[in-house]
Design a protein around this motif. Structure first.
Motif, PDB file in Angstrom:
ATOM      1  N   PHE A  47       0.828  -1.210   0.000  1.00 32.04           N
ATOM      2  CA  PHE A  47       0.000   0.000   0.000  1.00 32.04           C
ATOM      3  C   PHE A  47       0.861   1.259   0.000  1.00 32.04           C
ATOM      4  CE2 PHE A  47      -1.841   3.394   2.651  1.00 32.04           C
ATOM      5  CZ  PHE A  47      -2.938   3.737   1.869  1.00 32.04           C
ATOM      6  N   PHE A  48       1.861   1.297   0.886  1.00 37.09           N
ATOM      7  CA  PHE A  48       2.704   2.492   0.945  1.00 37.09           C
ATOM      8  C   PHE A  48       3.585   2.620  -0.294  1.00 37.09           C
ATOM      9  CE2 PHE A  48       1.853   2.364   5.608  1.00 37.09           C
ATOM     10  CZ  PHE A  48       1.337   3.649   5.708  1.00 37.09           C
ATOM     11  N   LEU A  49       3.980   1.495  -0.890  1.00 41.85           N
ATOM     12  CA  LEU A  49       4.706   1.573  -2.160  1.00 41.85           C
ATOM     13  C   LEU A  49       3.838   2.202  -3.237  1.00 41.85           C
ATOM     14  CD1 LEU A  49       6.632  -1.827  -2.436  1.00 41.85           C
ATOM     15  CD2 LEU A  49       7.620   0.455  -2.240  1.00 41.85           C
ATOM     16  N   ILE A  50       2.570   1.801  -3.288  1.00 36.92           N
ATOM     17  CA  ILE A  50       1.651   2.359  -4.280  1.00 36.92           C
ATOM     18  C   ILE A  50       1.467   3.853  -4.043  1.00 36.92           C
ATOM     19  CG2 ILE A  50      -0.753   2.365  -5.058  1.00 36.92           C
ATOM     20  CD1 ILE A  50      -0.805  -0.657  -4.546  1.00 36.92           C
ATOM     21  N   VAL A  51       1.227   4.221  -2.782  1.00 35.23           N
ATOM     22  CA  VAL A  51       1.016   5.642  -2.468  1.00 35.23           C
ATOM     23  C   VAL A  51       2.263   6.451  -2.798  1.00 35.23           C
ATOM     24  CG1 VAL A  51       0.591   7.290  -0.605  1.00 35.23           C
ATOM     25  CG2 VAL A  51      -0.698   5.155  -0.686  1.00 35.23           C
ATOM     26  N   THR A  52       3.437   5.908  -2.449  1.00 29.60           N
ATOM     27  CA  THR A  52       4.685   6.623  -2.711  1.00 29.60           C
ATOM     28  C   THR A  52       4.906   6.813  -4.197  1.00 29.60           C
ATOM     29  OG1 THR A  52       5.688   5.752  -0.688  1.00 29.60           O
ATOM     30  CG2 THR A  52       7.180   6.593  -2.375  1.00 29.60           C
TER      31      THR A  52
ATOM     32  N   SER B 108       3.699   8.731   3.090  1.00 32.82           N
ATOM     33  CA  SER B 108       4.148   7.373   2.762  1.00 32.82           C
ATOM     34  C   SER B 108       5.636   7.148   2.951  1.00 32.82           C
ATOM     35  CB  SER B 108       3.773   7.055   1.307  1.00 32.82           C
ATOM     36  OG  SER B 108       4.303   8.032   0.427  1.00 32.82           O
ATOM     37  N   SER B 109       6.459   8.125   2.583  1.00 31.62           N
ATOM     38  CA  SER B 109       7.901   7.916   2.688  1.00 31.62           C
ATOM     39  C   SER B 109       8.337   7.727   4.135  1.00 31.62           C
ATOM     40  CB  SER B 109       8.644   9.094   2.058  1.00 31.62           C
ATOM     41  OG  SER B 109       8.323   9.217   0.684  1.00 31.62           O
ATOM     42  N   SER B 110       7.716   8.459   5.065  1.00 36.04           N
ATOM     43  CA  SER B 110       8.083   8.313   6.471  1.00 36.04           C
ATOM     44  C   SER B 110       7.764   6.909   6.982  1.00 36.04           C
ATOM     45  CB  SER B 110       7.359   9.361   7.320  1.00 36.04           C
ATOM     46  OG  SER B 110       5.955   9.236   7.191  1.00 36.04           O
ATOM     47  N   ALA B 111       6.683   6.317   6.493  1.00 32.69           N
ATOM     48  CA  ALA B 111       6.327   4.963   6.928  1.00 32.69           C
ATOM     49  C   ALA B 111       7.349   3.945   6.432  1.00 32.69           C
ATOM     50  CB  ALA B 111       4.926   4.606   6.432  1.00 32.69           C
ATOM     51  N   LEU B 112       7.709   4.014   5.153  1.00 29.97           N
ATOM     52  CA  LEU B 112       8.630   3.033   4.572  1.00 29.97           C
ATOM     53  C   LEU B 112      10.050   3.222   5.085  1.00 29.97           C
ATOM     54  CD1 LEU B 112       7.431   3.044   0.847  1.00 29.97           C
ATOM     55  CD2 LEU B 112       7.084   1.228   2.526  1.00 29.97           C
ATOM     56  N   ALA B 113      10.463   4.469   5.298  1.00 28.28           N
ATOM     57  CA  ALA B 113      11.860   4.743   5.615  1.00 28.28           C
ATOM     58  C   ALA B 113      12.153   4.813   7.105  1.00 28.28           C
ATOM     59  CB  ALA B 113      12.291   6.064   4.955  1.00 28.28           C
ATOM     60  N   LEU B 114      11.180   5.224   7.929  1.00 26.09           N
ATOM     61  CA  LEU B 114      11.460   5.461   9.346  1.00 26.09           C
ATOM     62  C   LEU B 114      10.622   4.621  10.307  1.00 26.09           C
ATOM     63  CD1 LEU B 114      11.836   9.363   9.461  1.00 26.09           C
ATOM     64  CD2 LEU B 114      13.628   7.639   9.221  1.00 26.09           C
ATOM     65  N   ILE B 115       9.344   4.434  10.004  1.00 24.30           N
ATOM     66  CA  ILE B 115       8.453   3.796  10.984  1.00 24.30           C
ATOM     67  C   ILE B 115       8.570   2.280  10.951  1.00 24.30           C
ATOM     68  CG2 ILE B 115       6.057   3.514  11.701  1.00 24.30           C
ATOM     69  CD1 ILE B 115       5.456   6.263  10.545  1.00 24.30           C
ATOM     70  N   ILE B 116       8.502   1.682   9.773  1.00 25.63           N
ATOM     71  CA  ILE B 116       8.438   0.223   9.659  1.00 25.63           C
ATOM     72  C   ILE B 116       9.758  -0.473  10.007  1.00 25.63           C
ATOM     73  CG2 ILE B 116       8.050  -1.683   8.055  1.00 25.63           C
ATOM     74  CD1 ILE B 116       5.952  -0.005   6.667  1.00 25.63           C
ATOM     75  N   PRO B 117      10.934  -0.040   9.489  1.00 28.65           N
ATOM     76  CA  PRO B 117      12.171  -0.792   9.757  1.00 28.65           C
ATOM     77  C   PRO B 117      12.504  -0.989  11.233  1.00 28.65           C
ATOM     78  CG  PRO B 117      12.509   0.719   7.932  1.00 28.65           C
ATOM     79  CD  PRO B 117      11.165   1.050   8.513  1.00 28.65           C
ATOM     80  N   PRO B 118      12.427   0.031  12.104  1.00 29.45           N
ATOM     81  CA  PRO B 118      12.732  -0.231  13.518  1.00 29.45           C
ATOM     82  C   PRO B 118      11.767  -1.215  14.166  1.00 29.45           C
ATOM     83  CG  PRO B 118      12.797   2.128  13.050  1.00 29.45           C
ATOM     84  CD  PRO B 118      12.174   1.469  11.875  1.00 29.45           C
ATOM     85  N   LEU B 119      10.475  -1.104  13.837  1.00 32.11           N
ATOM     86  CA  LEU B 119       9.501  -2.064  14.364  1.00 32.11           C
ATOM     87  C   LEU B 119       9.787  -3.463  13.848  1.00 32.11           C
ATOM     88  CD1 LEU B 119       6.197   0.029  14.055  1.00 32.11           C
ATOM     89  CD2 LEU B 119       7.656  -0.288  16.065  1.00 32.11           C
ATOM     90  N   LEU B 120      10.254  -3.550  12.597  1.00 31.26           N
ATOM     91  CA  LEU B 120      10.610  -4.843  12.015  1.00 31.26           C
ATOM     92  C   LEU B 120      11.754  -5.481  12.793  1.00 31.26           C
ATOM     93  CD1 LEU B 120      10.549  -6.989   9.756  1.00 31.26           C
ATOM     94  CD2 LEU B 120      12.056  -5.476   8.427  1.00 31.26           C
ATOM     95  N   GLU B 121      12.740  -4.686  13.186  1.00 35.84           N
ATOM     96  CA  GLU B 121      13.866  -5.237  13.945  1.00 35.84           C
ATOM     97  C   GLU B 121      13.400  -5.786  15.291  1.00 35.84           C
ATOM     98  OE1 GLU B 121      18.441  -4.002  14.994  1.00 35.84           O
ATOM     99  OE2 GLU B 121      16.903  -2.432  15.187  1.00 35.84           O
ATOM    100  N   VAL B 122      12.469  -5.108  15.929  1.00 37.40           N
ATOM    101  CA  VAL B 122      11.973  -5.567  17.220  1.00 37.40           C
ATOM    102  C   VAL B 122      11.217  -6.881  17.066  1.00 37.40           C
ATOM    103  CG1 VAL B 122      10.415  -5.042  19.134  1.00 37.40           C
ATOM    104  CG2 VAL B 122      11.878  -3.242  18.191  1.00 37.40           C
ATOM    105  N   THR B 123      10.292  -6.956  16.097  1.00 39.11           N
ATOM    106  CA  THR B 123       9.514  -8.191  15.920  1.00 39.11           C
ATOM    107  C   THR B 123      10.392  -9.355  15.471  1.00 39.11           C
ATOM    108  OG1 THR B 123       8.965  -7.566  13.639  1.00 39.11           O
ATOM    109  CG2 THR B 123       7.420  -6.918  15.362  1.00 39.11           C
ATOM    110  N   THR B 124      11.472  -9.057  14.761  1.00 38.96           N
ATOM    111  CA  THR B 124      12.341 -10.123  14.245  1.00 38.96           C
ATOM    112  C   THR B 124      13.232 -10.713  15.330  1.00 38.96           C
ATOM    113  OG1 THR B 124      12.374  -9.113  12.046  1.00 38.96           O
ATOM    114  CG2 THR B 124      14.122 -10.685  12.558  1.00 38.96           C
ATOM    115  N   PHE B 125      13.818  -9.872  16.161  1.00 38.61           N
ATOM    116  CA  PHE B 125      14.858 -10.340  17.077  1.00 38.61           C
ATOM    117  C   PHE B 125      14.445 -10.321  18.549  1.00 38.61           C
ATOM    118  CE2 PHE B 125      17.178  -8.580  13.382  1.00 38.61           C
ATOM    119  CZ  PHE B 125      17.858  -9.735  12.994  1.00 38.61           C
ATOM    120  N   TYR B 126      13.231  -9.881  18.861  1.00 35.57           N
ATOM    121  CA  TYR B 126      12.834  -9.777  20.274  1.00 35.57           C
ATOM    122  C   TYR B 126      12.860 -11.139  20.971  1.00 35.57           C
ATOM    123  CZ  TYR B 126      10.251  -8.481  24.460  1.00 35.57           C
ATOM    124  OH  TYR B 126       9.871  -8.273  25.773  1.00 35.57           O
TER     125      TYR B 126
END
Length: 476
Positions: free
Chosen positions: A145-150, A407-425
């Protein structure tokens, strides 16, 4: 057509890039293979470290770069470059997080390649929260969705950019001279509204996106690269000459305009979507982190230098694109036209990503003999949609800031840190790392909300009327 094209390892993700790789990716699209058949090393179409660096640079240099002088104005001559540096560091760190998480799932799941959407989906599946695990498939949908919006947002920016630059060149044609050093005030010859210029470009862009083969589009990409490079050199050549006294410029701008700076800055730095495809195509992907950091250091220096020099040169009269401030002489009028030509051809490349996500949904539900008609119809509707949105928001600076904030803030700043937490927590994370990731995501979310609000508020109740004439130092 199949959405598998967006999932397989030969797909070149053009999200947030203004140019495509010089080689044609159509070979990969025409020879779909299972993920397990991909050989990481020794590919005939693998890229060297230098080719990867060039692709990384090209993918981060586009229309957002031309809007950075106005962004610096919205932050202040001191606060602007400092903030650009901080955002650049954080954005590159988030790119590194995405690469690290993707490598983790490649090893864990014995896959040769996972894209951004896959990585988020697998990250949610690794979450200790059962609700997130049960809804992990929404991770890919959110990224799509954010790729489409971006990407469609980039296309809207292109409509406004083309209209503004062509309108200014045509209206100033009678007063354009051969003397670029003593540019004088010219009386613009009124022509049609900028929205009518957008409508004039509409049929040509519709015909352009009818080209569905990326091999054919790569020819236009090469032309766009050349014209934009020449234009950028000429812009730098002008703004470094006879810089006025900067003492009258504010060191820190009013905080009310800072969210507009954030939107434009993150719009420019949002190159995270192309990181994994570039790393995947390298002959030796172990060198990619070094290439990533080297490339983004160059990009950050370019952003800060153009943003500061452009603001220093034109001061308070800086416009949404620095090209609109260039002198009324044929040399710099040609720069506007050259850059506009590059942007015109880049439209089809930016359009490719949302088209490959959206069109298969409709084509798969159409009778076989109507698939081509449905394909072309959906393409036409999407181009018309971007034109309508551009007409509704005809100010280039606000379009860039709005797309960046949403959209750019979601793809570049919001999602990656949350992804690291869900991946390695579940594997153990230090409290400092969790705090760092939470802080980045919160700051990205605040920028998303406040930046979007300020852009919409400025659109509804503009505090300053936009300047529609070019303002050079001599003109001032």
């Amino acid at each position: 057509m199949s959405t598998q094209r967006l999932r397989n390892e030969d797909y070149h993700d053009y999200s947030s890039t203004d140019v495509s790789p010089e080689e044609s990716p159509s070979e990969g699209l025409n020879n779909l293979s299972s993920p397990g058949s991909y050989q990481r090393f020794g590919q005939s179409n693998s890229t060297t470290w230098f080719q990867t660096l060039i692709h990384l640079l090209k993918g981060n240099i586009g229309t957002g770069l031309l809007g950075l002088p106005l962004a610096v104005k919205n932050a202040g001559i001191v606060m602007g470059p400092i903030s650009l540096l901080i955002i650049g560091i954080v954005a590159v760190h988030c790119m590194g997080i995405l690469v690290k998480c993707a490598h983790h799932f490649c090893r864990r799941l014995n896959k040769s390649f996972v894209d951004y959407g896959d990585t988020v989906m697998y990250g949610l599946e690794s979450s200790p929260c059962s609700w997130l695990r049960n809804h992990a498939h929404w991770g890919r949908r959110v990224v799509d969705f954010f790729l489409i919006v971006t990407q469609l947002g980039f296309c809207c920016v292109y409509f406004v950019f083309l209209a503004d630059n062509f309108k200014q060149v045509i209206e100033a044609a009678n007063g354009t001279t051969n003397n670029c050093h003593n540019n004088e005030t010219v009386i613009l010859t009124p022509t049609m509204d900028s929205r009518l210029y957008m409508l004039s470009f509409l049929p040509f862009l519709v015909l352009l996106v009818f080209i569905r083969n990326l091999r054919a589009l790569s020819v236009f990409s090469l032309l766009a690269n050349i014209t934009m490079l020449v234009s950028l050199v000429m812009i730098y050549q002008f703004i470094v000459q006879r810089i006025p006294d900067p003492s009258h410029l504010p060191l820190v701008a009013p905080w009310k305009t800072y969210p507009l700076f954030f939107g434009t800055a993150i719009f420019s730095f949002e190159g995270i979507g192309m990181v994994l495809p570039l790393e995947n195509k390298m002959k030796d992907p172990r060198k990619f982190p070094l290439i990533l950091y080297l490339g983004m250091v160059i990009v950050t220096i370019l952003y800060i230098s153009l943003g500061c020099l452009g603001y220093l040169q034109f001061g308070a009269n800086i416009q949404g694109s620095i090209t609109l401030n260039l002198p009324n002489c044929w040399l710099y009028q040609s720069v506007k036209l050259l850059y506009s030509i590059g942007i015109f051809f880049t439209y089809a490349l930016q359009f490719y990503v949302p088209a490959e996500i959206i069109i298969p949904f409709f084509v798969s539900r159409a009778p076989e003999h109507c698939e081509l008609v449905v394909d072309l119809f959906v393409r036409t509707v999407l181009v018309c949609l971007t034109c309508i949105l551009a007409i509704l928001i005809p100010r280039l600076d606000l379009v860039i800031s709005l797309v960046g904030s949403v959209s750019s803030s979601a793809l570049a700043l919001i999602i990656p840190p949350l992804l690291e937490v869900t991946t390695f927590y579940s594997e153990g994370m230090s409290p400092l790392t969790i705090f760092k990731d939470a802080l980045i995501s919160i700051l990205g979310f605040v920028g998303f909300v406040v930046g979007t609000y300020e852009a919409l508020y400025e659109l509804i109740q503009p505090s300053n009327a936009p300047i529609f004439i070019n303002s050079t130092r001599a003109f001032i």
